[in-house]
Design a protein around this motif. Structure first.
Motif, PDB file in Angstrom:
ATOM      1  N   TYR A 206       0.810  -1.233   0.000  1.00  0.00           N
ATOM      2  CA  TYR A 206       0.000   0.000   0.000  1.00  0.00           C
ATOM      3  C   TYR A 206       0.842   1.282   0.000  1.00  0.00           C
ATOM      4  CZ  TYR A 206      -3.602  -3.346   1.277  1.00  0.00           C
ATOM      5  OH  TYR A 206      -4.445  -4.424   1.296  1.00  0.00           O
ATOM      6  N   GLY A 207       2.154   1.162   0.115  1.00  0.00           N
ATOM      7  CA  GLY A 207       3.022   2.345   0.141  1.00  0.00           C
ATOM      8  C   GLY A 207       2.755   3.231   1.346  1.00  0.00           C
ATOM      9  N   ILE A 208       2.191   2.666   2.388  1.00  0.00           N
ATOM     10  CA  ILE A 208       1.865   3.419   3.600  1.00  0.00           C
ATOM     11  C   ILE A 208       3.081   3.410   4.540  1.00  0.00           C
ATOM     12  CG2 ILE A 208       0.853   1.317   4.592  1.00  0.00           C
ATOM     13  CD1 ILE A 208      -0.998   2.886   6.246  1.00  0.00           C
ATOM     14  N   LYS A 209       3.229   4.491   5.318  1.00  0.00           N
ATOM     15  CA  LYS A 209       4.321   4.522   6.299  1.00  0.00           C
ATOM     16  C   LYS A 209       3.861   3.785   7.567  1.00  0.00           C
ATOM     17  CE  LYS A 209       7.224   7.510   9.030  1.00  0.00           C
ATOM     18  NZ  LYS A 209       7.106   8.667   9.899  1.00  0.00           N
ATOM     19  N   VAL A 210       4.563   2.718   7.913  1.00  0.00           N
ATOM     20  CA  VAL A 210       4.164   1.917   9.086  1.00  0.00           C
ATOM     21  C   VAL A 210       5.295   1.915  10.114  1.00  0.00           C
ATOM     22  CG1 VAL A 210       3.401  -0.357   9.895  1.00  0.00           C
ATOM     23  CG2 VAL A 210       2.782   0.398   7.597  1.00  0.00           C
ATOM     24  N   SER A 211       4.976   2.240  11.381  1.00  0.00           N
ATOM     25  CA  SER A 211       5.965   2.144  12.460  1.00  0.00           C
ATOM     26  C   SER A 211       5.569   1.018  13.396  1.00  0.00           C
ATOM     27  CB  SER A 211       6.018   3.418  13.295  1.00  0.00           C
ATOM     28  OG  SER A 211       5.991   4.540  12.482  1.00  0.00           O
ATOM     29  N   VAL A 212       6.591   0.303  13.843  1.00  0.00           N
ATOM     30  CA  VAL A 212       6.364  -0.806  14.779  1.00  0.00           C
ATOM     31  C   VAL A 212       6.649  -0.328  16.196  1.00  0.00           C
ATOM     32  CG1 VAL A 212       7.379  -2.999  15.555  1.00  0.00           C
ATOM     33  CG2 VAL A 212       6.827  -2.665  13.133  1.00  0.00           C
ATOM     34  N   PHE A 213       5.727  -0.618  17.110  1.00  0.00           N
ATOM     35  CA  PHE A 213       5.961  -0.342  18.533  1.00  0.00           C
ATOM     36  C   PHE A 213       5.874  -1.688  19.251  1.00  0.00           C
ATOM     37  CE2 PHE A 213       4.988   0.880  22.867  1.00  0.00           C
ATOM     38  CZ  PHE A 213       5.772   2.008  23.081  1.00  0.00           C
ATOM     39  N   ALA A 214       7.045  -2.286  19.476  1.00  0.00           N
ATOM     40  CA  ALA A 214       7.067  -3.618  20.094  1.00  0.00           C
ATOM     41  C   ALA A 214       7.320  -3.473  21.591  1.00  0.00           C
ATOM     42  CB  ALA A 214       8.145  -4.474  19.453  1.00  0.00           C
ATOM     43  N   ALA A 215       6.289  -3.709  22.376  1.00  0.00           N
ATOM     44  CA  ALA A 215       6.427  -3.554  23.827  1.00  0.00           C
ATOM     45  C   ALA A 215       5.260  -4.235  24.526  1.00  0.00           C
ATOM     46  CB  ALA A 215       6.447  -2.078  24.203  1.00  0.00           C
ATOM     47  N   ASP A 216       5.490  -4.544  25.797  1.00  0.00           N
ATOM     48  CA  ASP A 216       4.440  -5.143  26.620  1.00  0.00           C
ATOM     49  C   ASP A 216       3.540  -4.019  27.144  1.00  0.00           C
ATOM     50  OD1 ASP A 216       2.862  -6.401  28.468  1.00  0.00           O
ATOM     51  OD2 ASP A 216       4.509  -7.516  29.407  1.00  0.00           O
ATOM     52  N   LEU A 217       2.322  -3.970  26.663  1.00  0.00           N
ATOM     53  CA  LEU A 217       1.414  -2.878  27.050  1.00  0.00           C
ATOM     54  C   LEU A 217       0.795  -3.097  28.425  1.00  0.00           C
ATOM     55  CD1 LEU A 217      -0.317  -2.122  23.615  1.00  0.00           C
ATOM     56  CD2 LEU A 217       1.589  -0.910  24.683  1.00  0.00           C
ATOM     57  N   SER A 218       1.045  -4.268  29.035  1.00  0.00           N
ATOM     58  CA  SER A 218       0.562  -4.451  30.410  1.00  0.00           C
ATOM     59  C   SER A 218       1.393  -3.594  31.368  1.00  0.00           C
ATOM     60  CB  SER A 218       0.601  -5.931  30.820  1.00  0.00           C
ATOM     61  OG  SER A 218       1.924  -6.357  30.997  1.00  0.00           O
ATOM     62  N   ILE A 219       2.502  -3.049  30.862  1.00  0.00           N
ATOM     63  CA  ILE A 219       3.317  -2.113  31.649  1.00  0.00           C
ATOM     64  C   ILE A 219       2.885  -0.699  31.253  1.00  0.00           C
ATOM     65  CG2 ILE A 219       5.700  -1.327  32.075  1.00  0.00           C
ATOM     66  CD1 ILE A 219       6.520  -4.269  31.253  1.00  0.00           C
ATOM     67  N   GLN A 220       2.333   0.030  32.214  1.00  0.00           N
ATOM     68  CA  GLN A 220       1.686   1.302  31.879  1.00  0.00           C
ATOM     69  C   GLN A 220       2.653   2.310  31.233  1.00  0.00           C
ATOM     70  OE1 GLN A 220       0.022   3.860  35.001  1.00  0.00           O
ATOM     71  NE2 GLN A 220      -1.866   3.980  33.845  1.00  0.00           N
ATOM     72  N   GLU A 221       3.930   2.303  31.676  1.00  0.00           N
ATOM     73  CA  GLU A 221       4.898   3.255  31.090  1.00  0.00           C
ATOM     74  C   GLU A 221       5.010   3.058  29.581  1.00  0.00           C
ATOM     75  OE1 GLU A 221       6.972   1.380  34.221  1.00  0.00           O
ATOM     76  OE2 GLU A 221       4.939   2.124  34.532  1.00  0.00           O
ATOM     77  N   ASN A 222       4.834   1.809  29.134  1.00  0.00           N
ATOM     78  CA  ASN A 222       4.925   1.559  27.683  1.00  0.00           C
ATOM     79  C   ASN A 222       3.744   2.199  26.949  1.00  0.00           C
ATOM     80  OD1 ASN A 222       7.339   0.194  27.814  1.00  0.00           O
ATOM     81  ND2 ASN A 222       6.369  -1.812  28.081  1.00  0.00           N
ATOM     82  N   CYS A 223       2.581   2.195  27.576  1.00  0.00           N
ATOM     83  CA  CYS A 223       1.409   2.851  26.961  1.00  0.00           C
ATOM     84  C   CYS A 223       1.656   4.359  26.877  1.00  0.00           C
ATOM     85  CB  CYS A 223       0.149   2.601  27.787  1.00  0.00           C
ATOM     86  SG  CYS A 223      -0.298   0.867  27.886  1.00  0.00           S
ATOM     87  N   ILE A 224       2.224   4.907  27.959  1.00  0.00           N
ATOM     88  CA  ILE A 224       2.478   6.354  27.987  1.00  0.00           C
ATOM     89  C   ILE A 224       3.519   6.712  26.912  1.00  0.00           C
ATOM     90  CG2 ILE A 224       3.372   8.259  29.424  1.00  0.00           C
ATOM     91  CD1 ILE A 224       2.076   6.688  31.843  1.00  0.00           C
ATOM     92  N   ARG A 225       4.545   5.871  26.815  1.00  0.00           N
ATOM     93  CA  ARG A 225       5.586   6.110  25.793  1.00  0.00           C
ATOM     94  C   ARG A 225       4.996   6.009  24.386  1.00  0.00           C
ATOM     95  NH1 ARG A 225       9.429   2.756  23.558  1.00  0.00           N
ATOM     96  NH2 ARG A 225       8.863   1.022  24.924  1.00  0.00           N
ATOM     97  N   LEU A 226       4.117   5.038  24.175  1.00  0.00           N
ATOM     98  CA  LEU A 226       3.464   4.873  22.865  1.00  0.00           C
ATOM     99  C   LEU A 226       2.710   6.161  22.507  1.00  0.00           C
ATOM    100  CD1 LEU A 226       2.376   3.203  20.450  1.00  0.00           C
ATOM    101  CD2 LEU A 226       0.689   2.191  21.989  1.00  0.00           C
ATOM    102  N   PHE A 227       1.988   6.704  23.483  1.00  0.00           N
ATOM    103  CA  PHE A 227       1.240   7.949  23.262  1.00  0.00           C
ATOM    104  C   PHE A 227       2.198   9.121  23.003  1.00  0.00           C
ATOM    105  CE2 PHE A 227      -0.314  11.861  25.339  1.00  0.00           C
ATOM    106  CZ  PHE A 227      -1.327  12.181  24.445  1.00  0.00           C
ATOM    107  N   GLU A 228       3.212   9.259  23.849  1.00  0.00           N
ATOM    108  CA  GLU A 228       4.137  10.396  23.718  1.00  0.00           C
ATOM    109  C   GLU A 228       4.805  10.408  22.344  1.00  0.00           C
ATOM    110  OE1 GLU A 228       4.599  12.909  25.691  1.00  0.00           O
ATOM    111  OE2 GLU A 228       3.361  12.210  27.366  1.00  0.00           O
ATOM    112  N   GLU A 229       5.076   9.216  21.827  1.00  0.00           N
ATOM    113  CA  GLU A 229       5.765   9.132  20.527  1.00  0.00           C
ATOM    114  C   GLU A 229       4.821   9.257  19.341  1.00  0.00           C
ATOM    115  OE1 GLU A 229       8.098   5.513  20.504  1.00  0.00           O
ATOM    116  OE2 GLU A 229       9.202   6.125  22.300  1.00  0.00           O
ATOM    117  N   ASN A 230       3.492   9.149  19.625  1.00  0.00           N
ATOM    118  CA  ASN A 230       2.521   9.138  18.507  1.00  0.00           C
ATOM    119  C   ASN A 230       1.241   9.874  18.892  1.00  0.00           C
ATOM    120  OD1 ASN A 230       3.788   6.997  16.592  1.00  0.00           O
ATOM    121  ND2 ASN A 230       3.837   6.071  18.624  1.00  0.00           N
TER     122      ASN A 230
END
Ligand code: NAP
Length: 251
Positions: free
Chosen positions: A48-72
């Motif tokens: 599809y020629g779409i820009k895709v970013s991978v966020f590989a992390a355990d989301l049961s750890i809340q800091e990872n959810c916060i980091r996912l948000f901060e980066e996106n």
């Protein structure tokens, strides 16, 4: 336009990513399995020629959810989908797995919904699709923690939907409530569903979900819609008896 999908390494999330790729310029796919996410990234970029970013992390750890948000922060559609279940009598299932489930199905879902809702309201637009389940309509003996986590998703989504409606907000929240879907869910939950002919494919669920957005209730199948209706008229004690028998037929 950017879409973020959690639980995109498998099942429903992966199929939503495939179906949504032609409609968005940018996509973030999240999960723990980086190999599977990278494979999907290559597939979607190539096709599809779409820009895709991978966020590989355990989301049961809340800091990872916060980091996912901060980066996106600039996400237009959040598909809050990562989750899993576990089967067994309440005193027999693992406390550690229950806790992980609550952290993933509730805390991660809640954290991402809260952070993105605030950001979307500031911007004046955006959609959040929370993957609940038919399980969210009933008490679920022999899978009690999972059913309870999905009841949380249904309840908080209903409440926030009303807040948004009162404010006349352009931001919307929806819930996807499937019945059985043939994905990696059964393996993660240690259960073999005996639902041949009844369970749907993740491809069908993904197409239906994207077609129905931004409706609030996204319930694939007449029998699941009927189950929701029944959940309003049957006493919880009766529903629990029926669900016990259904759950007892799995192994
Ligand atoms: N299949 C069904 O019958 C059914 C019915 C109703 C609702 N649902 C709901 O649909 C959603 C998707 O499930 P599925 O059926 O597609 O099952 P699946 O194939 O097992 O996919 C589950 C996804 O959630 C991710 N995930 C689980 N724990 C995670 C964690 N701690 N951190 C980050 N990602 C995590 C998994 O990624 P990694 O393994 O890479 O971490 C995977 O991508 C779930 O919320 C489930 O409760 C499923």
């Amino acid at each position: 336009m950017k879409i973020l999908i959690t639980g995109a390494s498998s099942g429903i999330g992966k199929e939503i990513a495939r179906k949504a790729a032609s409609r968005y310029d940018e996509m973030v796919i999240a999960g723990r399995n980086s190999e599977r996410l990278e494979e999907l990234r290559s597939e979607l970029t190539e096709k599809y020629g779409i820009k895709v970013s991978v966020f590989a992390a355990d989301l049961s750890i809340q800091e990872n959810c916060i980091r996912l948000f901060e980066e996106n922060k600039d996400v237009h559609l959040l598909v809050n989908n990562a989750g899993f279940g576990d089967v067994g009598a309440f005193d027999k299932t693992s406390l550690n797995k229950d806790t992980q489930m609550i952290q993933t199905n509730i805390i991660a879902m809640h954290t991402l919904m809260k952070l993105y809702l605030g950001e979307m309201k500031k911007r004046g637009s955006g959609h959040i699709l929370n993957t609940a389940s038919m399980a969210g309509f009933f008490p679920g003996p022999l899978m009690s923690t999972y059913y309870a986590t999905k009841a949380y998703v249904v309840s908080i989504s209903e409440a926030v939907r009303e807040e948004l409606r009162r404010e006349g907000s352009e931001v919307t929240v929806s819930i996807l409530c499937p019945g059985p879907v043939s994905t990696g869910f059964g393996k993660a939950a240690n259960v073999d569903f005996h639902f041949e002919g009844f369970s749907r494919t993740p491809q069908k669920i993904a197409s239906y979900a994207l077609k129905k957005l931004p409706s609030f209730y996204i319930i694939p199948g007449i029998e699941i819609k009927a189950a929701r209706f029944l959940s309003h008229i049957l006493p919880a004690s009766f529903s629990a008896k029926v669900i016990y028998n259904i759950q007892n037929n799995k192994n």
